[in-house]
Write a protein that holds these residues in place. Structure first.
Motif, PDB file in Angstrom:
ATOM      1  N   ARG A 239       4.211   2.522  -0.727  1.00  0.00           N
ATOM      2  CA  ARG A 239       3.743   1.452  -1.384  1.00  0.00           C
ATOM      3  C   ARG A 239       1.853   2.245  -1.418  1.00  0.00           C
ATOM      4  N   THR A 240       1.708   3.314  -1.021  1.00  0.00           N
ATOM      5  CA  THR A 240       0.565   4.074  -1.312  1.00  0.00           C
ATOM      6  C   THR A 240       0.775   4.954  -2.256  1.00  0.00           C
ATOM      7  N   LEU A 241       1.709   5.816  -2.142  1.00  0.00           N
ATOM      8  CA  LEU A 241       2.013   6.545  -3.171  1.00  0.00           C
ATOM      9  C   LEU A 241       1.994   5.507  -4.510  1.00  0.00           C
ATOM     10  N   GLN A 242       2.827   4.140  -4.235  1.00  0.00           N
ATOM     11  CA  GLN A 242       3.313   3.115  -5.658  1.00  0.00           C
ATOM     12  C   GLN A 242       1.690   3.177  -6.375  1.00  0.00           C
ATOM     13  N   ARG A 243       0.418   3.158  -5.453  1.00  0.00           N
ATOM     14  CA  ARG A 243      -0.546   2.625  -5.905  1.00  0.00           C
ATOM     15  C   ARG A 243      -1.380   3.448  -6.419  1.00  0.00           C
ATOM     16  N   LYS A 244      -1.163   5.104  -5.992  1.00  0.00           N
ATOM     17  CA  LYS A 244      -2.417   6.081  -6.463  1.00  0.00           C
ATOM     18  C   LYS A 244      -1.877   6.974  -7.064  1.00  0.00           C
TER      19      LYS A 244
ATOM     20  N   LEU B 214       6.629  -8.667  -5.813  1.00  0.00           N
ATOM     21  CA  LEU B 214       4.520  -8.159  -6.321  1.00  0.00           C
ATOM     22  C   LEU B 214       4.357  -6.282  -6.549  1.00  0.00           C
ATOM     23  N   HIS B 215       3.653  -6.093  -8.081  1.00  0.00           N
ATOM     24  CA  HIS B 215       3.401  -4.571  -7.906  1.00  0.00           C
ATOM     25  C   HIS B 215       2.428  -4.053  -6.991  1.00  0.00           C
ATOM     26  N   PRO B 216       2.446  -2.315  -7.250  1.00  0.00           N
ATOM     27  CA  PRO B 216       1.349  -2.467  -6.774  1.00  0.00           C
ATOM     28  C   PRO B 216      -0.203  -2.374  -7.275  1.00  0.00           C
ATOM     29  N   LEU B 217      -0.989  -2.757  -7.095  1.00  0.00           N
ATOM     30  CA  LEU B 217      -2.316  -2.946  -8.178  1.00  0.00           C
ATOM     31  C   LEU B 217      -2.102  -1.119  -8.763  1.00  0.00           C
TER      32      LEU B 217
END
Lengths: 457, 457
Positions: A239-244, B214-217
Motif C-alpha cells: 500500500r505504501t509502494l502504491q501511494r508513494k 479503493l485506490h492509493p491517494l
C-alpha cells in the motif's frame, strides 16, 4: 446414423470440406494430458476461416442439438476446451491475424485465433504495451484468453483480460452474429453484452474478433526482493509502494518453503537468508530515488528486515528464477496446483487454516504457498509424492476448497472453472447466483450445445 | 380498484406503513425539471430500510405486475429515475451507510443509498482514494452511480464506475436476493453476473449493496493548460505524457469557442491567447521534472505552441474555472447538451462533420465542443437561444446522433440511455444486439415491472 454422423453429413453438405477434419486428430493437440477426463477422441474438428463459417457451423449444430466445444490454444488449466466423447471441437486457429492498430485510440483489432505473443510483439512495435502476460503466451490464443478471463502477473497494475477488452464479435449458439466491436472507453448504450461472454468459457457464445485496449509502454523497471517482517508488513509495504512510488508491475509473495526450493532449483546462493517468514519479489516503474527512500523507511519502521535491489538486468533475471521454479513443478514434483483467491487481509490466516487441515489429514505432506497477493490471488501446490495414499486428489480438493469457502474466497482466481472445478463452484457461489447463471445459459443457448459439461455442468 | 390501488393495499398489508409514502411527493425530488416527460406524479413512493424490505416490495409488485422505478439521488441526466403516471417509485435513500472499510483488501462495503461524497470522504480519511467524481457528488447515490455506470473526470486514469465495483447485492424483479458481494480482484467462478446490473439503469434488478475498490491517494498534482498545434498534436501529447510521465488524472480538451466563453465568464485575463486552434487542461501526478522536459520537447517538435504550468493551487483553480464554465450553462444559455463518444482518432473529424451539418441546417447556431478525449468522450452543447425556430430539439438530436453513428461512435458515453436517448440507441447498437438485450430483460424481468420505458423502451 447417430447424432454425430447426421451432423457431419449436414456440415459436409454446407461447408468447404477443408474446414472439417475427422478421425481422432484432437487429443494430441492438448498441452496437458486430459486422458483421465476425456478418454475418447472427438470424431470431428471444425476449422473455420471466417465468422460466417462459424455462424454456419453453429447453426447446423444447433439444429441437430449437437454439442460443440470451442477451442483456442488448448493451454487452459481447468479443462474448458477438452471435448467429451461425441462432442465436436471447433478450433479458432485459422482465424488468426491483427486487423488494425489504431494509435490514436490506443486499440488493436484482432481475430480470435491470434496468439498472445503475436499481439504483445505487434503492440510493442507500435510503441504500446499489451499487458496480458502468461507463461503460455507462445501458444495461447486471445479468444481463449478472453473466454477464460485470463489473469497473469500484471493484474495488479492492468487488471484481468476483462479490463483489456473494449469490443467483441461473438457468434451465438443459433448462429446469430453479435457485433459488439467498440473502440471507446466510455460507452453506455444499453447493456454491456460483451461482459456476458468474457469469462464464460465458451458456454454462451463463440468469440471471433476483439478490440483490445493498449497501454503506454512502461519506463525502466527496478526489481526488488525483500523480506517483510510478516504478512501484514508485506501488505502495508504494498500500500505504501502504491501511494508513494506507483502501483508495481508485479508483487509476488513467496512463503519460506517455496523460497528455499526456488533458490535451490535455480542453483544460486540465496540472495536473502532463507529463515525469513515471508519474501516479496516486486517490480517498480516509479522513480528509483522514491523507491530507495521508501525501502529505507520500511527498514526504519521494521516492516522489512532485508532487501536486495537488482543492480543489473542479469541480477533481476536471477531473482525472477526463484519465482519461476513453478515452471519445473511438472518435472520435479507430482504437483496438485490450486488457483484460488481470498480477501487480501485473509490470505495469511487462510494459509494457517489450510496447513493445519493438511497436517492433520495428510501428515508429512509437502505444500508450497506463493501468489500475486496484490490482486488477491494465492497459489497452493501440494506435491502428491508426499501424500502416498491412493487417489487423494478429491480429498485434497475438498479440503482446500472448503477452507477457501470458509473465508469467503474464490475457488478459481484466474484459471476458470472448466470441467475440473465445476463440482466446487458452490463453495464460492450462492445457490441463487447459480440459478441465475443457469437462466443466462438457457437464454443464450437454449439447446445447451455450447461446451456442455463445463462451468455449470 | 385499479392496479396501483390493488398493489398499495397489498403493500400496506405486508409492510411497515412508514416505508410507504403516497400523494405526489415525487416530482419535487428531481434535480432537473422532467415535467415535459412525466407530467403525472406517481401515486406511491417506497422507502425501504433493508434488503429484505426491497425484496418484499418487489415480490408484491411483481405479483401484481405493477411497474416500479428504482431511484437514487435523482441527479441523472437521461431520465432513468423519472416515474411515469401509474409507476411506483422505490427510493434507496434510507439504505445509507458505510458498512466496512478493509484497508488490507483496499475495499469499502456500502449500502446503495450512500451519497458519493460521503464515500469519497470516508476513503480519504482511511488513506485511500475513491476516484469516481461528478459534479453531483453531494446528492447522487452510489447505487445510482453503479446502475448508470457513471463516468466523470477521472475515467482516463481509473476507469468508469464499472471498474470500481468488486461486488454487488441485487434484488431481482421477483424478489430473489442475489449475493454477489466479493472483495477479490481475481475471481473467475462462473459468469460475472454483477456486470449485467452495472449500467442497466435499474431495468434488470435493484442494487442494494456494493463492494467498492479503493485506490492509493495520488501524490502532488501539477496543473497545465497548453495549446497544441492541432487535434492530432493533442492526442500525441497525451500518449507521450502517458509513456513518459504517467497517465494524467484528467485530460480536458476545449475547442476555441468554449475556451473564449470560459475565460470570459471566469472574469480573468486569458492565460493563453484566444486564437489557438485547440486547448488542453490536464493534471499530472508524475515527476515535475519529467513533465517540464516533456513540455520542452513538445515545443521543440511543434506539438504545442504555448503552455502555462500553474505555480500555485490558486492558479490551478483559476485554470479549472475556464473548464467549469459548464456549471453556468443552465443559467447563461439555453443548453442542449450531448454526451457522446467516438474513437479518439475520429473526434476532430466528427466535430467538422457536425459543425457542417449544423451550419447548413441551423445557420447562426452557437455550439460548443469540449470533452475528456483521453477516454473518448466528447460533449457538444448547442445554445437553443441561437436556434430560434420552434421545437428544434428532436431535429438537433437526430442530426447529432446520426453523425455519431456514421463514425461508429456512441450516443451515450457516460450519462446512460434512460428515457431520453432510447429512440437513438439504434445509431450505436446493432439490431441483433438490441434483440439480445431484450432477451436478457425478459430473462431477468419476465413481467417487465422494472423501470419500464427506460433503456429499451
Amino acid at each position: 446414423m447417430n447424432l454425430l454422423e447426421q451432423t457431419l453429413a449436414t456440415l459436409r453438405y454446407i461447408l468447404d470440406s477443408s474446414s472439417i477434419v475427422t478421425g481422432g486428430a484432437i487429443n494430441p493437440r492438448h498441452h496437458t494430458d486430459w486422458s483421465h477426463y476425456a478418454p475418447a477422441c472427438p470424431g470431428i474438428l471444425l476449422l473455420p476461416r471466417t465468422t460466417e463459417e462459424v455462424s454456419k457451423m453453429l447453426r447446423i449444430c444447433n439444429t441437430h442439438k449437437q454439442p460443440v466445444v470451442p477451442q483456442g490454444g488448448m493451454t487452459g488449466l481447468a479443462g474448458g476446451g477438452v471435448p467429451r466423447a461425441g462432442d465436436i471441437a471447433l478450433s479458432l486457429e485459422r482465424m488468426e491475424g491483427i486487423e488494425e492498430i489504431d494509435p490514436a485510440a490506443a486499440t488493436m483489432t484482432v481475430l480470435a485465433g491470434t496468439r498472445l505473443e503475436t499481439i504483445q510483439q505487434a503492440a510493442a512495435e507500435a510503441g504500446f504495451l499489451f499487458p496480458l502476460n502468461l507463461g503460455a503466451r507462445g501458444s495461447c490464443q486471445i479468444g481463449g484468453n478472453i473466454a477464460t478471463n485470463a489473469g497473469g502477473n500484471s493484474v495488479i497494475r492492468y487488471g484481468m483480460t476483462r479490463d483489456l477488452v473494449l469490443g467483441l464479435e461473438v457468434v451465438l449458439a443459433d448462429g446469430r452474429v453479435l457485433n459488439l466491436m467498440n473502440k471507446m472507453m466510455k460507452n453506455n448504450t444499453g447493456y454491456d453484452l460483451k461482459q456476458c461472454f468474457i469469462g464464460s468459457e465458451g458456454t454462451l457464445g463463440v468469440i471471433t474478433r476483439a478490440v483490445l485496449k493498449l497501454h503506454p509502454l512502461p519506463g525502466d523497471v527496478t526489481t526488488v526482493l525483500c523480506a517483510p517482517a510478516d504478512y501484514s508488513s508485506a501488505v502495508r509495504l504494498l500500500r505504501t509502494l502504491q501511494r508513494k512510488v506507483g502501483t508495481p508491475q508485479a508483487y509476488e509473495v513467496m512463503w519460506p518453503a517455496f523460497y528455499r526450493l526456488g533458490v535451490d532449483w535455480s542453483g544460486q546462493t540465496a540472495p536473502l537468508p532463507d529463515d525469513k517468514p515471508i519474501y516479496v519479489l516486486f517490480e517498480s516503474t516509479g522513480s528509483a530515488e522514491a523507491l530507495e527512500a521508501l525501502l529505507a523507511d520500511a527498514f526504519e519502521t521494521g516492516d522489512i528486515t532485508d532487501a536486495v535491489i537488482a543492480s543489473s538486468h542479469t541480477q533481476a533475471r536471477q531473482l525472477w528464477k526463484i519465482r519461476e521454479a513453478t515452471g519445473e513443478f511438472p518435472v520435479r514434483l507430482k504437483p496438485l496446483n490450486f488457483d484460488i483467491s481470498l480477501p487480501i487481509g485473509e490470505i495469511d490466516a487462510f494459509i494457517q487454516d489450510c496447513q493445519q487441515h493438511l497436517d492433520s489429514r495428510f501428515p508429512g505432506h509437502h505444500t508450497l504457498y506463493f501468489g500475486h497477493i496484490g490482486d488477491s490471488n494465492l497459489h497452493v501446490t501440494v506435491d502428491l509424492n508426499s501424500v502416498p495414499e491412493p487417489a487423494p486428489v478429491e480429498a485434497l480438493d475438498e479440503l482446500v476448497y472448503t477452507a477457501v469457502g470458509a473465508r469467503k474466497g474464490s475457488v478459481s482466481a484466474e484459471h476458470g472453472i472448466g470441467a475440473l472445478k465445476r463440482d466446487y463452484l458452490h463453495h464460492s457461489v450462492t445457490p441463487e447466483a447459480l440459478e441465475v447463471m443457469r437462466q443466462l445459459k438457457q437464454t443464450f443457448d437454449p439447446n445447451g450445445i455450447l461446451n456442455p459439461g463445463k462451468v455449470l455442468g
